[in-house]
Design a protein around this motif. Structure first.
Motif, PDB file in Angstrom:
ATOM      1  N   THR A  68      41.288  25.558  52.475  1.00 59.74           N
ATOM      2  CA  THR A  68      40.790  24.328  53.093  1.00 59.74           C
ATOM      3  C   THR A  68      40.000  23.508  52.079  1.00 59.74           C
ATOM      4  N   ASP A  69      39.395  24.214  51.114  1.00 58.22           N
ATOM      5  CA  ASP A  69      38.597  23.535  50.086  1.00 58.22           C
ATOM      6  C   ASP A  69      38.421  24.476  48.905  1.00 58.22           C
ATOM      7  N   ALA A  70      38.211  23.904  47.724  1.00 59.51           N
ATOM      8  CA  ALA A  70      37.986  24.713  46.525  1.00 59.51           C
ATOM      9  C   ALA A  70      37.285  23.875  45.471  1.00 59.51           C
ATOM     10  N   ASP A  71      36.347  24.486  44.743  1.00 57.09           N
ATOM     11  CA  ASP A  71      35.743  23.866  43.561  1.00 57.09           C
ATOM     12  C   ASP A  71      35.368  24.988  42.605  1.00 57.09           C
ATOM     13  N   LYS A  72      34.644  24.657  41.553  1.00 54.23           N
ATOM     14  CA  LYS A  72      34.357  25.651  40.516  1.00 54.23           C
ATOM     15  C   LYS A  72      33.502  26.821  41.012  1.00 54.23           C
TER      16      LYS A  72
END
Length: 313
Positions: free
Chosen positions: A159-163
């Motif tokens: 649904t979401d991803a970042d570092k």
């Protein structure tokens, strides 16, 4: 099966139980877990390849609370012998295990009631039921599937991803990384729609009838031994044949060239069973399906008999 085997958060000392007649697809994924400290135990079958439920129960009791997973083939692709998976599921659950059933050889050939079986997970291949290759199905209880880590992560799984991390979608999307095999999905739908018009129990009875014609027609030939119980009813649509002193590969080729009879020869991806018995060349396997009829069976018997009697002189 790989999604299940590599999606679970294993603990060192966990135990997986399978049978000694598993296709490599239901053996190798569990063997690979040895690097995580997971032990694989196998249940030795009776001499006629039927499942030893007492031995299975004893192993479950011996393993105790270390038992994490029981993964059994429903119907063996080696011999057509059916494991009493409903009984095995109850025993496994009594010992706190997750139960996975390999339905690749049962779902295309039998009426399969997942609720009645009582398993937690069931997988099967589409190419064995008139569909395209490269397609398979994993059915599972929601709470188990929802805890699996995807073995193929990507854009469609989150649904979401970042570092700093990522959030997985709900099932099934979390387990379906990569671009979908849309042609395969369409072919799968067509195959399932087609099969839904037929009674699977009638398919099963037809295959048994064909197998009975084959079995009765060849059982007294020299240098021939049928793997599994004597009765074709206990072997479904599969007649797997051991040849003593006769090359199974050449026999398969001769059947094709003489009378356009197509069979499989070799180990059928059940290496452990053949290795345990010291049978290097494997067997010749005639496998009936819904499109086969009595004439096909008689054709096999006539051609096979001629080849065996000639090569046995």
């Amino acid at each position: 099966m790989n999604q299940v085997a590599h999606g679970i958060n294993w603990r060192e000392g966990d135990v997986v139980i399978t049978s000694d007649r598993e296709h490599n697809s239901n053996l190798v994924p569990w063997l690979k877990l040895a690097e995580l400290g997971v032990e694989l135990r196998t249940v030795k079958s009776h001499d006629d390849n039927t499942f030893d439920i007492e031995n299975f129960e004893n192993i479950c009791a011996e393993v105790g609370n270390k038992l994490r997973m029981v993964s059994l083939v429903h119907v063996g692709n080696l011999d057509g012998v059916e494991i009493p998976v409903k009984t095995a599921s109850k025993i496994a659950h009594d010992h706190g295990a997750i139960v996975h059933i390999d339905g690749a050889q049962s779902v295309p050939h039998l009426p399969v009631d997942i609720t009645d079986i009582g398993c937690d997970l069931l997988s099967f291949s589409i190419h064995k039921m008139l569909g395209p290759t490269g397609m398979g199905v994993l059915w599972g209880k929601e709470h188990i599937l929802s805890e699996l880590e995807p073995i193929c992560a990507g854009g469609g799984t989150v649904t979401d991803a970042d570092k700093s991390g990522y959030s997985l979608k709900e099932i099934p999307s979390r387990l379906e990384g990569g671009l979908g095999h849309y042609a395969g999905i369409s072919g799968t739908e067509a195959a399932l729609d087609f099969l839904s018009n037929y009674d699977m129990q009638k398919f099963a009875e037809q295959e048994i009838r064909i197998n009975n014609i084959i079995s009765e027609g060849i059982k007294n030939l020299p240098n021939v031994e049928i793997i599994g119980p004597e009765s074709a009813r206990e072997r479904g649509g599969i007649c797997s044949i051991l040849l003593d002193g006769i090359d199974v590969q050449n026999t398969g080729i001769l059947l094709d060239e003489m009378d356009s009879v197509f069979v499989r020869s070799g180990l059928h991806c059940v290496n452990q069973w053949f290795n345990d018995k010291g049978i290097e060349q494997g067997s010749l396997r005639a496998s009936a399906y819904a499109y086969n009829n009595d004439e096909d069976a008689k054709r096999f018997v006539d051609s096979f008999s001629e080849i065996i009697e000639t090569l046995s002189r």
